[in-house]
Design a protein around this motif. Sequence first.
Motif, mmCIF file in Angstrom:
data_model
loop_
_atom_site.group_PDB
_atom_site.id
_atom_site.type_symbol
_atom_site.label_atom_id
_atom_site.label_comp_id
_atom_site.label_asym_id
_atom_site.label_seq_id
_atom_site.Cartn_x
_atom_site.Cartn_y
_atom_site.Cartn_z
ATOM 1 N N THR A 21 50.853 40.918 38.460
ATOM 2 C CA THR A 21 49.839 41.535 39.333
ATOM 3 C C THR A 21 49.510 40.607 40.504
ATOM 4 O O THR A 21 49.485 41.045 41.662
ATOM 5 C CB THR A 21 48.560 41.877 38.540
ATOM 6 O OG1 THR A 21 48.914 42.717 37.443
ATOM 7 C CG2 THR A 21 47.547 42.590 39.414
ATOM 8 N N ASP B 174 52.441 47.629 32.728
ATOM 9 C CA ASP B 174 51.858 46.280 32.675
ATOM 10 C C ASP B 174 50.953 46.242 31.444
ATOM 11 O O ASP B 174 49.860 46.796 31.438
ATOM 12 C CB ASP B 174 51.067 45.993 33.960
ATOM 13 C CG ASP B 174 50.538 44.566 33.997
ATOM 14 O OD1 ASP B 174 50.233 44.007 32.919
ATOM 15 O OD2 ASP B 174 50.408 44.000 35.097
ATOM 16 N N ASP C 140 43.814 38.518 40.886
ATOM 17 C CA ASP C 140 43.974 39.410 39.733
ATOM 18 C C ASP C 140 42.856 39.101 38.743
ATOM 19 O O ASP C 140 42.867 38.051 38.089
ATOM 20 C CB ASP C 140 45.357 39.161 39.110
ATOM 21 C CG ASP C 140 45.531 39.877 37.768
ATOM 22 O OD1 ASP C 140 44.752 40.806 37.482
ATOM 23 O OD2 ASP C 140 46.461 39.504 37.021
ATOM 24 N N LYS D 256 42.334 36.746 31.767
ATOM 25 C CA LYS D 256 42.376 35.634 32.713
ATOM 26 C C LYS D 256 42.195 36.127 34.145
ATOM 27 O O LYS D 256 42.565 37.264 34.471
ATOM 28 C CB LYS D 256 43.700 34.843 32.606
ATOM 29 C CG LYS D 256 44.973 35.685 32.751
ATOM 30 C CD LYS D 256 45.508 35.750 34.150
ATOM 31 C CE LYS D 256 46.678 36.631 34.419
ATOM 32 N NZ LYS D 256 46.681 38.025 34.091
ATOM 33 N N GLU E 153 46.259 47.894 39.911
ATOM 34 C CA GLU E 153 47.108 46.825 39.378
ATOM 35 C C GLU E 153 48.521 47.289 39.081
ATOM 36 O O GLU E 153 49.468 46.512 39.220
ATOM 37 C CB GLU E 153 46.431 46.184 38.159
ATOM 38 C CG GLU E 153 45.213 45.406 38.644
ATOM 39 C CD GLU E 153 44.388 44.725 37.574
ATOM 40 O OE1 GLU E 153 44.818 44.673 36.411
ATOM 41 O OE2 GLU E 153 43.288 44.257 37.926
#
Length: 413
Positions: free
Chosen positions: A375, A211, A15, A20, A189
Amino acid sequence: MAQRKNSSVPIVGLDIGTTKVSVVVGESDPGGEIEIIGVGNHPSHGLKRGVVVNIDKTVDSIQNAVEKAEQMSGHLIKEVIVGIAGGHIKGMNGHGMVTLREKEVTPKDIERVIESANALLIPAEREIIHAIPQDYTVDRESGINDPVGIHGLKLEADVHIVTGDVTAARNIIKCIEMSGMTSVDMVIEQIASSEAVLTQDEREIGVAMIDFGGGTCDIAVFINGSIKYTESITLGGDHLDRDIAFGLSVPLPEARKLKENHGMATANQNGLIMSDEKVEVKTASGHEPKNVFKRDLTTIIQLRMEEIFTLIQKEFSKHGFIGLLPAGVVLTGGSSKMREMTTLAEQVLDMPVRIGIPRDVNGLTEIITDPIYSTGVGLVKYASLNKGPAVTAGGLTQKNVFRRMKGWFNEFF
Ligand SMILES: Nc1ncnc2c1ncn2[C@@H]1O[C@H](COP(=O)(O)OP(=O)(O)OP(=O)(O)O)[C@@H](O)[C@H]1O
Ligand SMILES: [Mg+2]
């Protein structure tokens, strides 16, 4: 580098998020259960609003995250299933129709009917990432989930087609190759996160998954078990950080800490408004720390949250989903961890909202039952579920499209 402990090939989700990069390593056992055996996280500095804008920084983040996941899992990571997001991702619904050569539906006919839906709709400058059958009609019989073997003269299919910008996909693949790995599949995603957090019942009843990450809100809507809508809104937690930094005159990293440690999406509930409560914040180096009112922090957050959920509500209304989502909204991603998030989302969206964390996986559950892993875990679940031929309605991949996508990868490298 870690040594491989056993000969099994792990399933690895990559991901590449705006804040991040996370790598999730899983194994699927013969009973179909997934065990998460390693996780690696590293801050991401090479993306804007879900899209890679700096290759070197992204490669560095990927390599660091992969190394951590290798150490934890004891596997060398060579192949990954990667997520793709950003405002360039567009979902649309198409319809395909073919005549049956054998007078009964064969798997080949299913490939042909999905191909015919694709051919009608795809603008030249975009590429298909997913073509997901929703349901089939054989002659006049509609609503068929798995038509193989059914007799008839004509097969039709409703198909959800997701396209993306070739350059954005190409940059993701380049980063993976430069990190010494290959990408075996690319999944948007919101489909990956849906795989991690939604129940089958919710998809049957009608549900929207959002998300809410650092750079984007990725949305997927499921009705009658099939995916009907995918969209990405390029607003996320980063925008809250900037609003707070600007509104309270504090440095950006402090704004993010303030948000994560003291932020609330709304203060209107149960007298939660703290009239005079203050928090001390560091300012630029060499300057005295300052005190900010929590109520000011909450006001700034609430304004932006209301804007984002109002946009989403308008999208739902525009697409006629109001009244079709009895299971409401499942919110996930790091920004869903904001206090009072469900309260605000329910007020604006006017439907039930719950926070989604990865479910139905074993192994490192104490780490991965966190909305930031939706994800990554979803990519592993998706890959594990879509190993075999997936041609029934509601299945989330279609092999001939995937073969084409592989060709598309190869065109560039
Ligand atoms: N407790 C918290 N309260 C509010 N926000 C939080 C909290 N914890 C994390 N966040 C925010 O979540 C965001 C990161 O979420 P996530 O890891 O899902 O994003 P990402 O996957 O990197 O980004 P994207 O999917 O948008 O590309 C950051 O903006 C972070 O500040
Ligand atoms: Mg994300």
